[in-house]
Design a protein around this motif. Structure first.
Motif, PDB file in Angstrom:
ATOM      1  N   GLY A 337       0.830  -1.209   0.000  1.00  0.00           N
ATOM      2  CA  GLY A 337       0.000   0.000   0.000  1.00  0.00           C
ATOM      3  C   GLY A 337       0.860   1.252   0.000  1.00  0.00           C
ATOM      4  N   ALA A 338       1.859   1.274   0.895  1.00  0.00           N
ATOM      5  CA  ALA A 338       2.733   2.445   1.011  1.00  0.00           C
ATOM      6  C   ALA A 338       3.513   2.644  -0.285  1.00  0.00           C
ATOM      7  N   LEU A 340       2.608   1.722  -3.355  1.00  0.00           N
ATOM      8  CA  LEU A 340       1.692   2.195  -4.400  1.00  0.00           C
ATOM      9  C   LEU A 340       1.444   3.693  -4.235  1.00  0.00           C
ATOM     10  N   LYS A 341       1.311   4.090  -2.990  1.00  0.00           N
ATOM     11  CA  LYS A 341       1.075   5.505  -2.697  1.00  0.00           C
ATOM     12  C   LYS A 341       2.259   6.339  -3.181  1.00  0.00           C
ATOM     13  N   ARG A 342       3.464   5.838  -2.910  1.00  0.00           N
ATOM     14  CA  ARG A 342       4.661   6.553  -3.367  1.00  0.00           C
ATOM     15  C   ARG A 342       4.694   6.638  -4.885  1.00  0.00           C
ATOM     16  N   PHE A 343       4.286   5.526  -5.530  1.00  0.00           N
ATOM     17  CA  PHE A 343       4.305   5.503  -7.001  1.00  0.00           C
ATOM     18  C   PHE A 343       3.310   6.516  -7.571  1.00  0.00           C
ATOM     19  N   LEU A 344       2.138   6.599  -6.979  1.00  0.00           N
ATOM     20  CA  LEU A 344       1.142   7.557  -7.477  1.00  0.00           C
ATOM     21  C   LEU A 344       1.634   8.986  -7.282  1.00  0.00           C
TER      22      LEU A 344
END
Ligand code: GDP
Ligand code: MG
Length: 408
Positions: A337-338, A340-344
């Motif tokens: 989750g963390a 993916l958040k960084r990627f977005l």
């Protein structure tokens, strides 16, 4: 002779760093020695009498001897049968007062870490007030010759002048450290473990107190006056070399402090890594664009191909930045989750960078350069956008969270 109650303590190796964990013992006092066989018996008996009264069963003495030719370590080891709170370390690889003290602290179990000379020039009674101050909240208690109750016993004017001169040099070179105490040369002090734990100490010469104040996280400091006694047995090991080392130590602490501050403000290494990753992205973008849009390959439309190539490059850059440029931060924020958040966030920052790039290119080319130097304008725009992307990603995508702030 064989009735020692404890084995010799093995000297630790590796960096001179103290951990934050301790056994709950309140106090550990390190005694560095070199050729002090005639002093250790008396000192250990004085210290034990004092501390048995003050902190019964709540302290330890750690004598660290550098394989003295007069076998101080052996004399001390024989004392352990009568003084079970005494532990003895014999160092055969390393030498030097400051590292001896830190090696002693590294094996210490106490929450408060102290140091006292072995030659009885530091009166043990002063420990009482020092411990009191640390227990009352000070991070550091220093025995000082230059506050009320302090002094030197029988020093020649030359010796006094040298001592004061060294202090003035210190004030000029490193006021933020030397100016915090009246007696920065003191080798008699105690510090709360938490104030120095985790910081790598790297002292040069004799003045370990400078290192503790310069690199640790020392808040409140207390000072207690004491009179520096004359030596009755053994000899001082101080020579001109220690004065030179002292100056070198000041200069080193000063420049390293400055470099650390610059690094904190401008993470140069990280920025260079970010730049290298950026270049790899250009390469990926080119290859994908070729594979998708070239007439000899898939021959897709240019816009469609470029959008895909751009996104693949963004993915490439993200993966490298996450695994390399910002690896330390990514490690502390694990989980899909963390990530993916960084990627977005990284995507959003890259998009904002693209918009900024177009705007800047137009501004520089049309307004600043009067519709000349198209490629130079692009180069400047790219440089600015790279810095922008870096800062935005540092502050947003790989933001450091839950880090204890040091207040220096
Ligand atoms: N382990 C260790 N102790 C040292 C070394 N040099 C000095 N000491 C000890 O550090 C303390 C202070 O040293 P001393 O020569 O008396 O310094 P002075 O009091 O400033 O003249 C004494 O207990 C010495 O035995 C060293 O190289 N290794
Ligand atoms: Mg001495």
């Amino acid at each position: 002779m064989n009735s020692y109650t404890s084995e010799l303590v093995k000297p630790p190796q590796g960096p001179l760093r103290i951990t934050s964990t301790h056994s709950g013992l309140p106090f550990s006092l390190v005694i560095p020695t070199y050729n002090e066989s005639k002093n250790v018996g008396k000192l250990v008996s004085y210290l034990s009498a004092l501390l048995d009264n003050l902190l019964p069963n709540q302290y330890e003495l750690i004598l660290v001897d550098d394989n003295s030719p007069d076998n101080t370590w052996e004399v001390a080891q024989q004392l352990t049968s009568n003084y079970p709170q005494l532990r003895v370390m014999r160092r055969q690889q390393e030498r030097g007062l400051s590292s001896a003290v830190i090696r002693g602290w590294q094996v210490a179990q106490g929450e408060i870490l102290g140091v006292i000379d072995a030659d009885l020039q530091h009166p043990p009674e002063t420990l009482k007030q020092m411990i009191h101050h640390v227990q009352a909240g000070a991070d550091l208690a220093v025995a000082s010759r230059h506050v009320h109750g302090g002094g030197v016993s029988d020093w020649s004017p030359i010796r006094r002048f040298l001592s004061r001169g060294a202090q003035v040099c210190g004030l000029l070179i490193l006021p933020s450290v030397v100016g915090r105490v009246t007696d920065p040369m003191s080798g008699y002090f105690m510090v709360r473990r938490s104030a120095i734990a985790g910081h790598t100490l790297n002292p040069l010469g004799y003045k370990i107190l400078l290192e503790v104040i310069g690199r640790g996280n020392v808040g409140e400091i207390a000072e207690v006056g004491y009179v520096f006694q004359e030596r009755e047995e053994g000899e001082s090991k101080v020579t001109w070399k220690q004065y030179v080392e002292y100056l070198g130590h000041l200069v080193r602490l000063r420049s390293q402090g400055r470099i650390a501050r610059i690094r904190q403000k401008f993470p140069i290494g990280r920025f260079l890594r970010f730049g290298v990753v950026g270049l790899s992205g250009v390469f990926v973008d080119m290859v994908v664009l070729y594979l998708l849009s070239d007439p000899s390959t898939l021959a897709w439309g240019l816009t469609r191909s470029k959008i895909i190539a751009g996104e693949v490059a963004i993915l490439n850059n993200f993966l490298w930045n996450d695994a390399w440029t910002f690896a330390d931060i990514a490690r502390s924020q694990q989980g899909m989750g963390a990530r993916l958040k960084r990627f977005l966030k990284f995507n959003v920052v890259c998009l904002s960078g693209l918009v900024l790039n177009v705007l800047l290119l137009n501004l520089i080319f049309n307004v600043v350069f009067g519709q000349q130097y198209r490629y130079l304008a692009n180069l400047i725009a790219i440089a600015v956008v790279t810095a922008w992307n870096f800062w935005m990603n540092l502050k947003l995508s790989w933001r450091v969270t839950q880090v204890k702030k040091s207040d220096n």
